[in-house]
Design an enzyme around this catalytic site. Structure first.
Site, mmCIF file in Angstrom:
data_model
loop_
_atom_site.group_PDB
_atom_site.id
_atom_site.type_symbol
_atom_site.label_atom_id
_atom_site.label_comp_id
_atom_site.label_asym_id
_atom_site.label_seq_id
_atom_site.Cartn_x
_atom_site.Cartn_y
_atom_site.Cartn_z
ATOM 1 C CE LYS A 130 -4.464 1.218 0.281
ATOM 2 N NZ LYS A 130 -5.733 0.615 -0.177
ATOM 3 C CG ASP A 170 -7.294 3.583 -0.759
ATOM 4 O OD1 ASP A 170 -7.603 2.425 -0.421
ATOM 5 O OD2 ASP A 170 -7.280 4.199 0.297
HETATM 6 P P1 NDP Z 1 -12.913 7.959 -2.547
HETATM 7 O O1 NDP Z 1 -11.715 9.217 -2.264
HETATM 8 O O2 NDP Z 1 -13.399 7.783 -3.689
HETATM 9 O O3 NDP Z 1 -14.367 8.100 -1.465
HETATM 10 C C1 NDP Z 1 -14.057 8.484 0.091
HETATM 11 C C2 NDP Z 1 -15.509 8.669 0.569
HETATM 12 O O4 NDP Z 1 -15.207 8.579 1.867
HETATM 13 C C3 NDP Z 1 -15.796 10.360 0.193
HETATM 14 O O5 NDP Z 1 -17.130 10.424 0.240
HETATM 15 C C4 NDP Z 1 -14.963 10.979 1.116
HETATM 16 O O6 NDP Z 1 -15.650 12.238 1.665
HETATM 17 C C5 NDP Z 1 -15.347 10.056 2.521
HETATM 18 N N1 NDP Z 1 -14.013 9.999 3.581
HETATM 19 C C6 NDP Z 1 -12.882 10.030 3.197
HETATM 20 N N2 NDP Z 1 -12.169 10.116 4.190
HETATM 21 C C7 NDP Z 1 -13.253 10.649 5.509
HETATM 22 C C8 NDP Z 1 -13.083 11.085 6.592
HETATM 23 N N3 NDP Z 1 -12.098 11.171 7.178
HETATM 24 N N4 NDP Z 1 -14.361 11.199 7.229
HETATM 25 C C9 NDP Z 1 -15.348 11.153 6.796
HETATM 26 N N5 NDP Z 1 -15.526 10.885 5.458
HETATM 27 C C10 NDP Z 1 -14.397 10.615 4.675
HETATM 28 O O7 NDP Z 1 -12.357 6.665 -1.875
HETATM 29 P P2 NDP Z 1 -13.108 5.078 -2.100
HETATM 30 O O8 NDP Z 1 -14.344 5.028 -2.188
HETATM 31 O O9 NDP Z 1 -12.034 4.637 -3.097
HETATM 32 O O10 NDP Z 1 -12.390 4.369 -0.810
HETATM 33 C C11 NDP Z 1 -13.230 4.137 0.399
HETATM 34 C C12 NDP Z 1 -12.728 3.316 1.354
HETATM 35 O O11 NDP Z 1 -12.823 1.860 0.723
HETATM 36 C C13 NDP Z 1 -11.214 3.342 1.676
HETATM 37 O O12 NDP Z 1 -11.344 2.851 3.345
HETATM 38 C C14 NDP Z 1 -10.687 2.556 0.742
HETATM 39 O O13 NDP Z 1 -9.350 2.125 1.602
HETATM 40 C C15 NDP Z 1 -11.544 1.466 0.718
HETATM 41 N N6 NDP Z 1 -11.585 0.435 -0.413
HETATM 42 C C16 NDP Z 1 -11.247 1.028 -1.629
HETATM 43 C C17 NDP Z 1 -11.013 0.339 -2.438
HETATM 44 C C18 NDP Z 1 -11.188 0.914 -4.246
HETATM 45 O O14 NDP Z 1 -11.226 0.083 -5.129
HETATM 46 N N7 NDP Z 1 -11.507 2.166 -4.254
HETATM 47 C C19 NDP Z 1 -10.680 -1.057 -2.653
HETATM 48 C C20 NDP Z 1 -10.976 -1.679 -1.245
HETATM 49 C C21 NDP Z 1 -11.092 -0.674 -0.271
HETATM 50 P P3 NDP Z 1 -14.727 13.511 1.468
HETATM 51 O O15 NDP Z 1 -14.890 13.643 -0.109
HETATM 52 O O16 NDP Z 1 -15.568 14.543 1.956
HETATM 53 O O17 NDP Z 1 -13.601 13.420 1.608
#
Ligand code: NDP
Length: 449
Positions: A130, A170
């Site tokens: 990662k 991510d």
């Molecule tokens: P994105 O950046 O596309 O979206 C993240 C979302 O979560 C946004 O809506 C963001 O809001 C919100 N968010 C992030 N940090 C915070 C925080 N500290 N508090 C509140 N809301 C938060 O990321 P992903 O959808 O790709 O990833 C989401 C999760 O899934 C993570 O844990 C990631 O590690 C996991 N994951 C992702 C994969 C992938 O293929 N993308 C694969 C496996 C796991 P805002 O825009 O306001 O920051």
């Protein structure tokens, strides 16, 4: 269980704490896995003798580097870049890059550690790694993001390769960032090495369904969990936190499978739409305009925006935390249980705090850990690598069918392992033990390296 096995696991954990001070998310991720492994040591004394768990807890390589770049006004910024190459027993290091101001070594290590077992569960030939940076892409112009990505890759490229280390996206790293990163890698190396990054654009080496894969996969996993209890999605209320890649496609697939998602969020608050989240509007606001979730409520008459409080206050039968780590705590878990929640499926990595997980398990609420439920993203990345290696391109239907098969397979493996180790229905133990066994066998076979 043997007292000396439990004592051994506690010693290993104490040593992890001592060697990695201050890395609380990493400690949490290690602890959650170790809690499941005493049963394994009871059956495999060779893993104690060869210190297999201790070796898996120590990354093979940790890279930290400076990332200087200039913003549009000419101001110089210095960020920090990370890549933790955790374990390559099953294949090249594989795992995403996260760009978020909260990123530090402990967070990258927790994510890399989880990734080892998740990747093993997919059954694909990929190791665990990662990376990321404390860079915040929010509010930055495309040109600034490009300059940052180019500077980041100018250091990282020397550690990558289709047989060495293959990053993906991510939080904060989507198709735009992967494009800039790939362009700089190609420019420096003078190689069109499609297999060095996944999550690429569809026109230049990307794979169909990779964008949808994590969210779709989590929904397939939830569906499989319910089937195991003789239940289905039909008419059920879901709440999915986040509104990024995982959440958006989780919502899409839940709706296709017959459930209704009534709330989603971002870091500024959450929206509730009792009619079910309108995906066209959500995608327009979050994917195309890169806007805030409150704008959804501005456009949809049946929705309202809540800026304070917790999305977990919204009653639901299925909760899918899909934003970030530790976003669902003990208090939220009590509220969910009181409101009749029956399943919690982790779309994000480690979104549920340990006390909340304990509460769900004690209450008999079906709980799916992220390393199993969100493995669809990395599994489809491995399919992208497969297509790149054979210079092939699969159809959407073919890729989705493969994803579904992989997710149902992961559920079956976790379910059967939990039964085999005397804890039927405990998918946390099932995922940790099944993932660990696959990695440990390879680590053991490769000798003391
Ligand atoms: P994105 O950046 O596309 O979206 C993240 C979302 O979560 C946004 O809506 C963001 O809001 C919100 N968010 C992030 N940090 C915070 C925080 N500290 N508090 C509140 N809301 C938060 O990321 P992903 O959808 O790709 O990833 C989401 C999760 O899934 C993570 O844990 C990631 O590690 C996991 N994951 C992702 C994969 C992938 O293929 N993308 C694969 C496996 C796991 P805002 O825009 O306001 O920051």
């Amino acid at each position: 269980m043997h007292v000396d096995v439990l004592a051994r696991v506690q010693e290993i954990y104490a040593e992890v704490l001592r060697r990695n001070p201050g890395e609380k998310e990493f400690h949490q991720a290690v602890r959650e896995v170790l809690e499941s492994l005493a049963v394994v040591l009871g059956r495999h004394s060779e893993y104690t003798e060869m210190k297999t768990i201790e070796r898996i807890c120590e990354p093979e390589r940790q890279i930290i580097f400076r990332v200087p770049w200039q913003d549009d006004s000419g101001e110089v910024h210095i960020n920090r870049g990370f890549r933790v190459e955790f374990n390559s027993a099953l294949g090249p290091y594989k795992g995403g890059l996260r760009f978020h101001p909260s990123v530090n070594l402990g967070i990258v290590k927790f994510l890399g550690f989880e990734q080892i077992f998740k990747n093993a569960l997919t059954g694909m030939p990929i190791g665990g790694g990662k990376g990321g940076s404390d860079f915040d892409p929010k509010g930055r112009s495309d040109a600034e993001v490009m300059r940052f990505c180019q500077s980041f890759m100018t250091e990282l490229y020397r550690h990558l390769g289709e047989y060495t280390d293959v990053p993906a996206g991510d939080i904060g790293v989507g198709a735009r960032e992967i494009g800039f990163l790939f362009g700089q890698y190609k420019r420096i190396t003078n190689r069109y090495e499609s297999g060095v990054l996944t999550g690429k654009g569809l026109g230049w080496g990307g794979a169909l369904v990779r964008t949808e894969a994590t969210g779709y996969g989590a929904a397939f996993f939830a569906d499989e969990m319910m089937r195991a209890r003789g239940e289905s999605f039909d008419g059920r209320r879901f709440v999915i936190s986040g509104s990024g890649n995982v959440a958006v496609y989780g919502i899409e697939k839940v709706h296709q499978l017959g459930g209704t998602v009534v709330a989603c969020s971002d870091s500024s608050g959450y929206v509730v739409d009792e009619k079910g989240i309108d995906l066209d509007v959500l995608k327009q606001v979050k994917e195309h305009e890169r806007g805030r979730i409150s704008e959804y409520a501005d456009r949809v008459g049946t929705a309202h925006f809540v800026s304070r409080g917790s999305i977990w206050d919204v009653p639901c039968e299925v909760a899918m935390p899909s934003a970030t780590q530790n976003e669902l705590d003990g208090e939220a878990a009590r509220t969910l249980a009181r409101n009749g929640c029956q399943y919690v499926v982790e779309g994000a990595n480690m979104p549920t705090t340990p006390d909340a997980v304990a509460l769900f398990r004690a209450a008999g609420i079906g709980f799916a850990p992220g390393k199993a439920a969100n493995a669809g993203g990395v599994a489809t990345s491995a399919l992208e690598m497969q297509q790149n290696a054979s210079r092939d391109r699969w159809s959407f239907e073919q890729s989705e069918a493969k994803l579904e098969e992989i997710m149902r397979g992961i559920h079956a493996r976790c379910h059967e392992t939990a039964e085999e180790y005397g804890t039927p229905g405990d998918l946390v133990l099932g995922a940790n033990v099944a993932g660990f066994l696959q990695v440990a066998e390879a680590v053991h076979a490769h000798g003391l390296i």
